[in-house]
Design an enzyme around this catalytic site. Structure first.
Site, PDB file in Angstrom:
ATOM      1  CG  LEU A  86      -1.840  -1.193   1.412  1.00 52.83           C
ATOM      2  CD1 LEU A  86      -2.771  -0.951   2.592  1.00 52.83           C
ATOM      3  CD2 LEU A  86      -2.625  -1.496   0.153  1.00 52.83           C
ATOM      4  N   GLY A 131       0.889  -5.370   1.173  1.00 58.04           N
ATOM      5  CA  GLY A 131      -0.178  -5.388   0.176  1.00 58.04           C
ATOM      6  C   GLY A 131       0.190  -6.135  -1.091  1.00 58.04           C
ATOM      7  CG  ASN A 154       6.222  -6.060   5.707  1.00 58.53           C
ATOM      8  OD1 ASN A 154       5.202  -5.940   5.046  1.00 58.53           O
ATOM      9  ND2 ASN A 154       7.277  -5.276   5.554  1.00 58.53           N
ATOM     10  CD  GLU A 155       0.427  -5.934   6.272  1.00 60.30           C
ATOM     11  OE1 GLU A 155      -0.124  -5.810   5.161  1.00 60.30           O
ATOM     12  OE2 GLU A 155       1.093  -6.945   6.589  1.00 60.30           O
TER      13      GLU A 155
END
Length: 280
Positions: A86, A131, A154-155
């Site tokens: 994102l 994303g 990996n947020e």
């Protein structure tokens, strides 16, 4: 709504029509020998998913489905990156409506991929965090090019929580325990480990090889009745599709409220500043 009615309503059983032109971030071609569409993201430098790229991707996917293409291969025109995920600049804002529009486009693009009636595979020709990983696991089959690339959600390392629909797909691919460990740590995996975990289905020597293997996957359904295959796929995926259709607004509210929190905005500001310094 029944699965068959849903197919018709989404326009996935329409007659062939011509393709739109003028995409800025998407390159679409069709292999005439196989009738397979190759959709490539082409937003330099790293295919970050902003609202414009997502809109073009959604449109190109629908066009391929409506044209009765035999299948779709999603890939990248960039040499070392599939998608960096994102676009942080879409989220570093206090404009609530901008966030709402962005997240709704992400939801709709994801639904278009995840509920595609025709076979759809991903040729992952570079790194694919966050994303980017979400896009890949939304498809049916994934072939990743070998090399110094990584893939994973990996947020948490970015101070962000992966949404429910990201997490549920991850669990369905990796299994609960491996997905839990990976999500908590924000892990990314090299191609060999991704294959071992089942995050990808095959490895390839290069992009050409990856596309060839994706084509082979799609062509393996030539002897399977198309409607039966499509209905079976949507039955398998209907729980998450239905959840999204029933909870779109709540999912948007959760995202917007979280992103607008001062701590998250402060973290995004630091991230954007680091990006600017790297580019100088």
């Amino acid at each position: 709504m029944t699965i068959l009615k849903a197919l018709i309503a989404r326009g996935q059983m329409c007659l062939r029509r011509s393709y739109a032109t003028g995409f800025k971030y998407i390159e679409s071609t069709q292999d005439n020998d196989t009738e397979i569409d190759i959709i490539s993201m082409a937003k330099k430098p790293v295919n970050t998913l902003n609202i414009e790229l997502l809109s073009e991707l959604k449109t190109s996917l629908l066009e391929a489905q409506n044209s009765r293409s035999k299948g779709i291969i999603l890939t990248s025109s960039l040499s070392t990156v599939f998608s960096a995920g994102l676009d942080v600049t879409e989220m570093f804002t206090t404009d609530k409506m901008k966030l709402v529009d962005f997240w709704k486009m992400l939801q709709d693009t994801w639904l278009t991929i995840y509920s595609s009636a025709i076979p759809i595979a991903t040729a992952i020709n570079g790194s694919s965090p966050a994303g980017g990983c979400m896009l890949a696991i939304s498809t049916e089959y994934r072939v990743m090019v070998e090399g110094k690339y990584t893939i994973g959600l990996n947020e948490t390392q970015l101070g962000i929580i992966a949404p429910k629909w990201f997490r549920d797909m991850y669990i369905s691919v990796l299994g609960y325990r491996q997905a839990e460990l990976a999500l908590l740590r924000g892990l990314q995996f090299n191609p060999e480990k991704a294959l071992q975990l089942g995050l990808v289905d095959e490895l390839a020597e290069n992009k050409t090889d990856a596309i060839k293997k994706c084509k082979n996957y799609i062509l393996s359904y030539d002897s399977i009745p198309r409607l039966a295959r499509s209905l079976t796929k949507l039955e398998l995926r209907k729980d998450l599709i239905q959840w999204m259709e029933n909870n779109k607004e709540a999912d948007i509210d959760t995202f917007v409220n979280y992103i607008l929190s001062p701590k998250v905005q402060a973290g995004l500001k630091l991230y954007v500043e680091r990006l600017k310094q790297k580019r100088q």
